[in-house]
Write an enzyme that holds these catalytic residues in place. Structure first.
Site, PDB file in Angstrom:
ATOM      1  N   ASP A 106      31.046  53.582  55.132  1.00 53.49           N
ATOM      2  CA  ASP A 106      29.979  53.843  56.106  1.00 53.49           C
ATOM      3  C   ASP A 106      30.293  55.080  56.961  1.00 53.49           C
ATOM      4  O   ASP A 106      31.330  55.136  57.629  1.00 53.49           O
ATOM      5  CB  ASP A 106      29.800  52.636  57.031  1.00 53.49           C
ATOM      6  CG  ASP A 106      29.528  51.333  56.264  1.00 53.49           C
ATOM      7  OD1 ASP A 106      30.235  51.060  55.278  1.00 53.49           O
ATOM      8  OD2 ASP A 106      28.628  50.587  56.678  1.00 53.49           O
ATOM      9  N   GLU A 143      24.274  54.121  55.611  1.00 55.75           N
ATOM     10  CA  GLU A 143      23.406  53.250  56.427  1.00 55.75           C
ATOM     11  C   GLU A 143      23.534  53.490  57.930  1.00 55.75           C
ATOM     12  O   GLU A 143      22.662  53.107  58.693  1.00 55.75           O
ATOM     13  CB  GLU A 143      23.665  51.768  56.129  1.00 55.75           C
ATOM     14  CG  GLU A 143      24.966  51.258  56.693  1.00 55.75           C
ATOM     15  CD  GLU A 143      24.956  49.755  56.988  1.00 55.75           C
ATOM     16  OE1 GLU A 143      23.986  49.073  56.657  1.00 55.75           O
ATOM     17  OE2 GLU A 143      25.956  49.286  57.553  1.00 55.75           O
ATOM     18  N   ASN A 144      24.650  54.127  58.355  1.00 54.98           N
ATOM     19  CA  ASN A 144      24.849  54.413  59.783  1.00 54.98           C
ATOM     20  C   ASN A 144      24.908  55.914  60.050  1.00 54.98           C
ATOM     21  O   ASN A 144      25.359  56.343  61.122  1.00 54.98           O
ATOM     22  CB  ASN A 144      26.161  53.788  60.284  1.00 54.98           C
ATOM     23  CG  ASN A 144      26.278  52.315  59.972  1.00 54.98           C
ATOM     24  OD1 ASN A 144      27.015  51.919  59.066  1.00 54.98           O
ATOM     25  ND2 ASN A 144      25.547  51.492  60.694  1.00 54.98           N
ATOM     26  N   ASN A 154      22.391  46.717  55.457  1.00 55.87           N
ATOM     27  CA  ASN A 154      21.470  46.054  56.388  1.00 55.87           C
ATOM     28  C   ASN A 154      20.805  47.009  57.376  1.00 55.87           C
ATOM     29  O   ASN A 154      19.755  46.690  57.926  1.00 55.87           O
ATOM     30  CB  ASN A 154      22.208  44.953  57.157  1.00 55.87           C
ATOM     31  CG  ASN A 154      23.470  45.456  57.841  1.00 55.87           C
ATOM     32  OD1 ASN A 154      24.331  46.047  57.188  1.00 55.87           O
ATOM     33  ND2 ASN A 154      23.574  45.239  59.124  1.00 55.87           N
ATOM     34  N   HIS A 155      21.420  48.184  57.608  1.00 54.35           N
ATOM     35  CA  HIS A 155      20.825  49.135  58.560  1.00 54.35           C
ATOM     36  C   HIS A 155      19.857  50.118  57.904  1.00 54.35           C
ATOM     37  O   HIS A 155      19.391  51.053  58.566  1.00 54.35           O
ATOM     38  CB  HIS A 155      21.910  49.907  59.303  1.00 54.35           C
ATOM     39  CG  HIS A 155      22.614  49.079  60.344  1.00 54.35           C
ATOM     40  ND1 HIS A 155      21.970  48.611  61.469  1.00 54.35           N
ATOM     41  CD2 HIS A 155      23.887  48.610  60.404  1.00 54.35           C
ATOM     42  CE1 HIS A 155      22.830  47.910  62.201  1.00 54.35           C
ATOM     43  NE2 HIS A 155      23.988  47.873  61.566  1.00 54.35           N
ATOM     44  N   HIS A 162      27.752  45.403  49.848  1.00 51.25           N
ATOM     45  CA  HIS A 162      27.699  45.587  51.295  1.00 51.25           C
ATOM     46  C   HIS A 162      27.648  44.211  51.947  1.00 51.25           C
ATOM     47  O   HIS A 162      26.616  43.534  51.901  1.00 51.25           O
ATOM     48  CB  HIS A 162      26.451  46.405  51.629  1.00 51.25           C
ATOM     49  CG  HIS A 162      26.404  46.882  53.041  1.00 51.25           C
ATOM     50  ND1 HIS A 162      27.022  48.047  53.431  1.00 51.25           N
ATOM     51  CD2 HIS A 162      25.843  46.375  54.150  1.00 51.25           C
ATOM     52  CE1 HIS A 162      26.821  48.232  54.730  1.00 51.25           C
ATOM     53  NE2 HIS A 162      26.109  47.222  55.194  1.00 51.25           N
ATOM     54  N   HIS A 164      30.406  47.907  54.927  1.00 50.37           N
ATOM     55  CA  HIS A 164      29.753  47.185  56.025  1.00 50.37           C
ATOM     56  C   HIS A 164      30.666  46.825  57.189  1.00 50.37           C
ATOM     57  O   HIS A 164      30.245  46.916  58.332  1.00 50.37           O
ATOM     58  CB  HIS A 164      29.025  45.917  55.569  1.00 50.37           C
ATOM     59  CG  HIS A 164      28.455  45.113  56.706  1.00 50.37           C
ATOM     60  ND1 HIS A 164      27.363  45.527  57.435  1.00 50.37           N
ATOM     61  CD2 HIS A 164      28.844  43.932  57.277  1.00 50.37           C
ATOM     62  CE1 HIS A 164      27.090  44.619  58.374  1.00 50.37           C
ATOM     63  NE2 HIS A 164      27.970  43.665  58.301  1.00 50.37           N
ATOM     64  N   HIS A 196      33.246  48.335  58.265  1.00 53.41           N
ATOM     65  CA  HIS A 196      33.732  49.584  58.868  1.00 53.41           C
ATOM     66  C   HIS A 196      35.256  49.591  59.042  1.00 53.41           C
ATOM     67  O   HIS A 196      35.804  50.544  59.579  1.00 53.41           O
ATOM     68  CB  HIS A 196      33.058  49.878  60.225  1.00 53.41           C
ATOM     69  CG  HIS A 196      31.567  50.034  60.137  1.00 53.41           C
ATOM     70  ND1 HIS A 196      30.793  50.465  61.185  1.00 53.41           N
ATOM     71  CD2 HIS A 196      30.698  49.800  59.113  1.00 53.41           C
ATOM     72  CE1 HIS A 196      29.522  50.499  60.829  1.00 53.41           C
ATOM     73  NE2 HIS A 196      29.447  50.090  59.565  1.00 53.41           N
TER      74      HIS A 196
HETATM   75 FE   LIG Z   1      27.679  49.961  58.389  1.00 52.23          FE
HETATM   76 FE   LIG Z   2      26.064  47.165  57.304  1.00 50.56          FE
END
Ligand SMILES: [Fe+2]
Ligand SMILES: [Fe+2]
Length: 270
Positions: A8, A39-40, A67-68, A151, A176, A178
């Protein structure tokens, strides 16, 4: 065939660390295929078209998410135009974007599949184990290498998936949390695996976010919006996996961690 896999990317500092790595140590790795989890990548939450383009300009082949993925409204409108920005494949049918795709490299067909775990996560997704079965059956006759970004929150679910996909996917990497895990290995000579690659982001944070905001949550029980620090000494985590181009088996898996003082990133634009 050498894969460079980056976990990420957290906001602007994370993008800078990626750029720094790719223009220095990354160059000498001579990798063939670069996957990052985006995703981030936009301010810590989701991905914008501009950030997508920035990652592509840095030479990223495939951007996975999690999820983001939907945190930025504009993602709904542009994800369908891309072939290399993936969202978890176990979102129900009709959700925009691709959950997997097949890419050509050095005469080989590479399938990249993005899946999301269910434990402590979105309960409305399909079972990722069964989604994988379905996709694998479909692509098996026409691909050489299968790579999965799993993830997920729970280390147990990721480990279970790595063992489940063994011999079908040559690479299973987790994202996910991190936080990188130290369990990279090749399972039974079949599947290169790591529970979590870890993030690229400001180091002295709580998973990339301002630690004061996070501590405040734990002291008060009140959740407010988290922010990525504008600057700070940054950690970069990645994984290198080599796949033998004849046997199509993984032969090497190696974790990379770099630390960049902010002074080294300050002048970079991303
Ligand atoms: Fe993430
Ligand atoms: Fe995530």
């Amino acid at each position: 065939m050498r894969f460079l896999i980056v976990g990420d990317i957290i906001g602007n500092p994370g993008r800078r660390a990626l750029k720094k790595f790719l223009s220095t140590e990354g160059k000498s790795l001579n990798y063939d295929f670069l996957i990052v989890n985006g995703e981030n990548a936009a301010g810590g939450f989701g991905i914008t078209k501009k950030v997508y383009q920035t990652l592509k300009d840095l030479g990223v082949d495939v951007i996975t998410t999690g999820n983001h993925v939907w945190d930025k409204k504009e993602t709904f409108s542009f994800i369908g135009e891309t072939k290399d920005l993936l969202r978890p494949a176990n979102f129900p049918e009709g959700v925009p974007g691709l959950g997997w795709n097949i890419f050509d490299r050095k005469g080989l067909k590479i399938a990249v599949i993005n899946l999301m775990g269910l434990t402590f996560m979105n309960p409305y997704l399909e079972n990722p184990f069964l989604t994988f079965d379905r996709i694998y059956e479909e692509i098996k006759p026409r691909v050489d290498i299968v790579v999965v970004d799993f993830h997920a929150e729970a280390t147990s679910e990721k480990q279970a998936f790595g063992l489940y996909a063994k011999g079908r996917a040559q690479i299973v990497f987790g994202t996910h949390t991190h936080v990188p895990t130290a369990d990279e290995r090749i399972i039974d000579g079949e599947t290169a695996y790591i529970t979590d690659v870890g993030m690229s982001g400001v180091r002295d944070t709580v998973i990339g976010m301002n630690f004061k905001e996070s501590i405040s949550l734990y002291l008060t029980g009140i959740k407010k919006k988290f922010h990525v620090p504008d600057k700070g000494d940054t950690v970069f985590n990645a994984l290198v996996v080599d796949i033998d181009e004849n046997s199509l088996k993984p032969v090497k898996v190696e974790r990379i961690q770099k630390f960049y003082p902010w002074e080294e990133l300050r002048g970079l634009s991303v």
